[in-house]
Scaffold this motif. Structure first.
Motif, PDB file in Angstrom:
ATOM      1  N   GLU A  88       0.810  -1.217   0.000  1.00  0.00           N
ATOM      2  CA  GLU A  88       0.000   0.000   0.000  1.00  0.00           C
ATOM      3  C   GLU A  88       0.845   1.271   0.000  1.00  0.00           C
ATOM      4  OE1 GLU A  88      -1.032   0.365   4.782  1.00  0.00           O
ATOM      5  OE2 GLU A  88      -2.418  -0.696   3.450  1.00  0.00           O
ATOM      6  N   GLU A  89       2.155   1.139   0.260  1.00  0.00           N
ATOM      7  CA  GLU A  89       3.049   2.301   0.177  1.00  0.00           C
ATOM      8  C   GLU A  89       3.330   2.701  -1.269  1.00  0.00           C
ATOM      9  OE1 GLU A  89       4.649   4.038   3.003  1.00  0.00           O
ATOM     10  OE2 GLU A  89       2.825   3.082   3.773  1.00  0.00           O
ATOM     11  N   CYS A  90       2.891   1.897  -2.225  1.00  0.00           N
ATOM     12  CA  CYS A  90       3.181   2.182  -3.630  1.00  0.00           C
ATOM     13  C   CYS A  90       2.654   3.546  -4.059  1.00  0.00           C
ATOM     14  CB  CYS A  90       2.622   1.083  -4.537  1.00  0.00           C
ATOM     15  SG  CYS A  90       0.810   0.985  -4.602  1.00  0.00           S
ATOM     16  N   VAL A  91       1.529   3.963  -3.485  1.00  0.00           N
ATOM     17  CA  VAL A  91       0.922   5.228  -3.911  1.00  0.00           C
ATOM     18  C   VAL A  91       1.842   6.414  -3.637  1.00  0.00           C
ATOM     19  CG1 VAL A  91      -1.487   4.510  -3.816  1.00  0.00           C
ATOM     20  CG2 VAL A  91      -0.364   5.295  -1.731  1.00  0.00           C
ATOM     21  N   LYS A  92       2.705   6.283  -2.636  1.00  0.00           N
ATOM     22  CA  LYS A  92       3.619   7.377  -2.319  1.00  0.00           C
ATOM     23  C   LYS A  92       4.689   7.560  -3.388  1.00  0.00           C
ATOM     24  CE  LYS A  92       3.001   6.920   2.675  1.00  0.00           C
ATOM     25  NZ  LYS A  92       3.657   6.693   4.000  1.00  0.00           N
ATOM     26  N   ASP A 151      -5.703   9.944  -6.017  1.00  0.00           N
ATOM     27  CA  ASP A 151      -4.546  10.832  -6.041  1.00  0.00           C
ATOM     28  C   ASP A 151      -4.624  11.914  -4.971  1.00  0.00           C
ATOM     29  OD1 ASP A 151      -5.492  13.528  -7.241  1.00  0.00           O
ATOM     30  OD2 ASP A 151      -6.285  12.106  -8.686  1.00  0.00           O
ATOM     31  N   ARG A 152      -3.476  12.550  -4.743  1.00  0.00           N
ATOM     32  CA  ARG A 152      -3.316  13.478  -3.617  1.00  0.00           C
ATOM     33  C   ARG A 152      -4.224  14.692  -3.700  1.00  0.00           C
ATOM     34  NH1 ARG A 152       1.259  11.224  -5.348  1.00  0.00           N
ATOM     35  NH2 ARG A 152       2.843  10.458  -3.884  1.00  0.00           N
ATOM     36  N   MET A 153      -4.433  15.229  -4.909  1.00  0.00           N
ATOM     37  CA  MET A 153      -5.197  16.468  -5.064  1.00  0.00           C
ATOM     38  C   MET A 153      -6.653  16.219  -5.451  1.00  0.00           C
ATOM     39  SD  MET A 153      -2.924  18.680  -4.278  1.00  0.00           S
ATOM     40  CE  MET A 153      -3.685  20.229  -4.755  1.00  0.00           C
ATOM     41  N   PHE A 204      -6.093   9.452   0.047  1.00  0.00           N
ATOM     42  CA  PHE A 204      -6.487   8.332   0.892  1.00  0.00           C
ATOM     43  C   PHE A 204      -6.454   7.029   0.092  1.00  0.00           C
ATOM     44  CE2 PHE A 204      -7.795  11.520   3.772  1.00  0.00           C
ATOM     45  CZ  PHE A 204      -8.092  10.938   5.003  1.00  0.00           C
ATOM     46  N   SER A 205      -6.251   5.945   0.798  1.00  0.00           N
ATOM     47  CA  SER A 205      -6.361   4.611   0.220  1.00  0.00           C
ATOM     48  C   SER A 205      -7.208   3.745   1.148  1.00  0.00           C
ATOM     49  CB  SER A 205      -4.977   3.978   0.023  1.00  0.00           C
ATOM     50  OG  SER A 205      -4.329   3.802   1.274  1.00  0.00           O
ATOM     51  N   GLN A 228      -5.140   7.809   5.301  1.00  0.00           N
ATOM     52  CA  GLN A 228      -4.530   8.942   4.607  1.00  0.00           C
ATOM     53  C   GLN A 228      -3.046   8.669   4.390  1.00  0.00           C
ATOM     54  OE1 GLN A 228      -4.975  12.764   6.546  1.00  0.00           O
ATOM     55  NE2 GLN A 228      -4.639  13.875   4.635  1.00  0.00           N
ATOM     56  N   TYR A 229      -2.578   8.810   3.132  1.00  0.00           N
ATOM     57  CA  TYR A 229      -1.170   8.592   2.836  1.00  0.00           C
ATOM     58  C   TYR A 229      -0.422   9.879   2.490  1.00  0.00           C
ATOM     59  CZ  TYR A 229      -2.329   8.912  -2.177  1.00  0.00           C
ATOM     60  OH  TYR A 229      -2.749   9.352  -3.414  1.00  0.00           O
ATOM     61  N   TRP A 230      -1.164  11.010   2.329  1.00  0.00           N
ATOM     62  CA  TRP A 230      -0.502  12.275   1.979  1.00  0.00           C
ATOM     63  C   TRP A 230      -1.335  13.444   2.470  1.00  0.00           C
ATOM     64  CZ3 TRP A 230      -1.822  16.627  -0.940  1.00  0.00           C
ATOM     65  CH2 TRP A 230      -0.769  17.491  -1.273  1.00  0.00           C
ATOM     66  N   ASP A 231      -0.643  14.515   2.841  1.00  0.00           N
ATOM     67  CA  ASP A 231      -1.296  15.776   3.137  1.00  0.00           C
ATOM     68  C   ASP A 231      -0.310  16.891   2.813  1.00  0.00           C
ATOM     69  OD1 ASP A 231      -3.246  17.527   3.895  1.00  0.00           O
ATOM     70  OD2 ASP A 231      -3.206  17.030   6.037  1.00  0.00           O
TER      71      ASP A 231
END
Length: 641
Positions: free
Chosen positions: A113-117, A140-142, A207-208, A222-225
């Motif tokens: 699941e870290e692949c999205v980063k 995606d992040r945005m 989010f994932s 949540q993987y990014w902010d």
């Protein structure tokens, strides 16, 4: 750009109906008219509609890893996929296509699941890993690309690129969520993660969701902010130079395509900067398109022409009549849930024009939010200076009382509206900004909603959407806080939704260089003084673009992409407004106070007040009810809160 759809049995291994899966997938054929693909196995059904952009010959989906144990459906673009291929190859993966989609399955195998980063782009995808018995979905992040999902009573999870995909399933709960209705009439859209339907959700940006078969359904992760650190001590000159280079890299990545490519050119700073940057990269003239209005008050085409002439673009302009209001029902069907940004009309038209000549178009969306471009930002900061003189514990009772006692004077110039000023001073920062962007403000919504519906709300106020995000903003800087709020709400719920649906209606892919997440992160590190200086928004951006764009483009008042609603509702749409707002469709819901609806119509059409935005919001809600089949009926359509 594509459409994705699917079903996953979280509890058992039922075989899903092929007819149902095909209906779900076909409902979004406009998103991908080139091909359709499916995958079925016990407990899993995946569908995909393809708009071929990259690796046209071998990029079909659903797409598998080497042994077929991992399968993915994907909507969007991974712009750094060519950088990831050598790294994944070195880890032992074998590639059989040249598509960015295949990077996803191999990245999942190596990084989970870290692949999205590791992905740089706009995306919404879902994959099934048979060996790990794991279903994974991410956005995606945005929030450029959408992802809707629902979990049914029998444990079936379904997902799709548009809400209409989920609406094909007979098990979807289509009763309306009262909190979503409150959010819509405050903001003009239903904020993530809600949808208008109680039984469906949106996966939030950044989010994932990881689901292991047979285990309880977890909450999205949540993987990014974005972090508004404001700690980058660059000079104006250095920041300008770096901004040009970062924009150039972002644009270059988004110019990779095997189909005709171009750009929207509105004549504003953001789209003009994107076109100027494209012209510096492309050996061939850039394809550009603009919409011109026959009403000079709404027409920016002359400024777009300045940029087109300077860079010798292949420029197409299409005139749109100022009475172009025939799209109301088309838009209601397109957006699937209530959506009240009237600039959806010209956006639909410019996408329609662009698709005649290109398959991919770059836009300037995201510039205002990331670089401080909105006029409301400057108003908010001025009010914050006044609020800063006294603590909120003092301001709230003192100015709140003055605001209640002072007579209302909406007819007067802003500076003389003491009641409005007193009320503003009584609010805290988040409440004040929410008030400034609300279409129907708190007092208007109280009058609009019926007593029975207000009881269903149970005191819920859409302000809670802003409160929730503000708690995570990590900054109390006056500008950074409201930029963060807009990135989490308005940019996603309004701007990105508008562009995605309007472009996909015409099978057009739109890419947004100003939402490149490394660029967004860097901009968030710049101090406020580089974004707003005096009355000038986007200060560093405009300075950076001075060698590339005319001053008349950079330093003229912002016009926006608007339509003449006030005139429509007193003229050609007068009878339609009366019929829609005072007719049986809205009355049958039991949501509204008819006397207040009558007031809105009468006051606007007499010229006493400008209620064009509230009227449009109600008009689109009525159109949603009719187009979704939730119009006049006897069964309840709103779930109790």
């Amino acid at each position: 750009m594509c459409g994705i759809a699917g079903l996953f049995d979280t509890r058992s291994k039922q075989m899903f109906s092929r007819d149902l899966m095909q209906r779900m997938n076909d409902s979004q054929q406009h998103r991908g008219p080139d091909e359709g693909g499916y995958h079925f196995e016990p407990g899993v059904a995946l569908g995909h509609r393809r708009l071929s952009i990259i690796d046209i010959s071998t990029g079909q989906q659903p797409l598998f890893n080497e042994d077929g144990s991992v399968v993915v459906v994907f909507n969007g673009e991974i712009y750094n996929y060519q950088e990831l291929i050598p790294e994944l190859t070195a880890l032992g993966h074998q590639f059989h296509t040249r598509s960015d989609t295949e990077v996803i399955v191999h990245a999942w195998e190596s990084w989970g699941e870290e692949c999205v980063k590791r992905f740089r782009g706009m995306f919404a995808f879902a994959l099934w890993d048979r060996n790990r018995q794991t279903f994974f979905m991410a956005r995606d992040r945005m929030g450029v690309k959408p992802m809707y999902y629902a979990v049914l009573r029998d444990g079936t999870l379904m997902f799709g690129s548009e809400l209409k995909v989920l609406m094909q399933h007979p098990g979807l709960d289509k009763t309306m969520d009262p909190h979503a209705i409150e959010e819509y009439f405050a903001l003009g859209y239903v904020a993530e993660p809600r949808t208008i339907f109680a039984g469906a959700l949106k996966l939030e940006p950044g989010f994932s969701l990881t689901i292991r078969h047979g285990q309880p359904l977890p909450e999205p992760k949540q993987y990014w902010d974005v972090n508004f650190s404001l700690d980058n001590a660059m000079s104006l000159a250095d920041a300008s130079a770096e901004l040009v280079e970062r924009l150039r890299e972002s644009v270059r990545l988004r110019m990779v395509a095997e189909v005709p490519l171009g750009a929207f050119l509105s004549g504003g700073v953001d789209s003009s900067a994107v076109v100027a940057t494209m012209a510096g990269i492309s050996p061939d003239p850039v394809n550009t398109c603009s919409i011109a209005f026959d009403d000079p008050a709404f027409n920016e085409s002359a400024f777009a022409q300045m940029v087109a002439d300077r860079y010798h673009t292949n420029h197409r302009v299409e005139m749109v009549k100022s009475d172009d209001f025939d799209l109301i029902d088309t838009l209601a069907a397109l957006y699937d849930e209530p959506y009240a940004d009237s600039s959806a009309i010209p956006t639909y038209r410019v996408c329609q024009l662009a698709r005649k000549h290109v398959t991919v178009a770059l836009s300037g969306d995201g510039g205002d939010e990331n670089m401080g471009g909105y006029r409301r930002y400057r108003f908010h900061m001025m009010e914050e200076k006044m609020r800063g003189g006294l603590p909120h514990s003092v301001r709230k009772p003192v100015f709140g009382l003055l605001g209640r006692l002072y007579p209302k004077a909406d007819w007067a110039p802003r500076v003389f509206r003491a009641k409005t000023t007193f009320e503003a001073l009584a609010r805290d920062s988040v409440q004040a900004y929410f008030h400034s962007v609300s279409i129907l403000r708190d007092d208007m919504r109280r009058q609009l909603f019926s007593p029975s519906f207000r009881r269903q709300l149970g005191g819920y106020n859409a302000l809670e959407v802003f409160r929730r995000h503000a708690a995570k903003a990590g900054t109390d800087d006056n500008l950074a806080l409201i930029q963060y709020l807009d990135i989490k709400t308005y940019l996603v719920g309004d701007i990105n939704t508008k562009v995605d649906r309007a472009s996909m209606a015409h099978s057009l892919e739109v890419r947004e260089p100003l939402m490149d997440h490394p660029l967004v992160e860097w901009l968030a590190s710049l101090p406020t003084k580089l974004k707003i200086k005096g009355q000038e928004g986007k200060f560093v951006f405009k300075k950076a673009m001075e060698p590339m764009l005319p001053n008349d483009v950079l330093y003229r008042p912002k016009m926006g992409f608007s339509v003449p609603l006030a005139r429509w509702f007193r003229g050609p749409l007068k009878e339609r407004v009366q019929k829609a707002l005072l007719g049986e469709t809205l009355a049958s819901t039991g949501l509204f106070n008819r006397e207040y609806l009558q007031h809105l119509v009468d006051a606007h059409q007499s010229g006493a007040r400008d209620y064009s935005s509230p009227l449009w919001t109600l008009l689109m809600f009525e159109a949603f009810l009719r187009n979704s089949g939730l119009g006049v009926q006897t069964s309840p359509i709103v779930r109790a809160a």
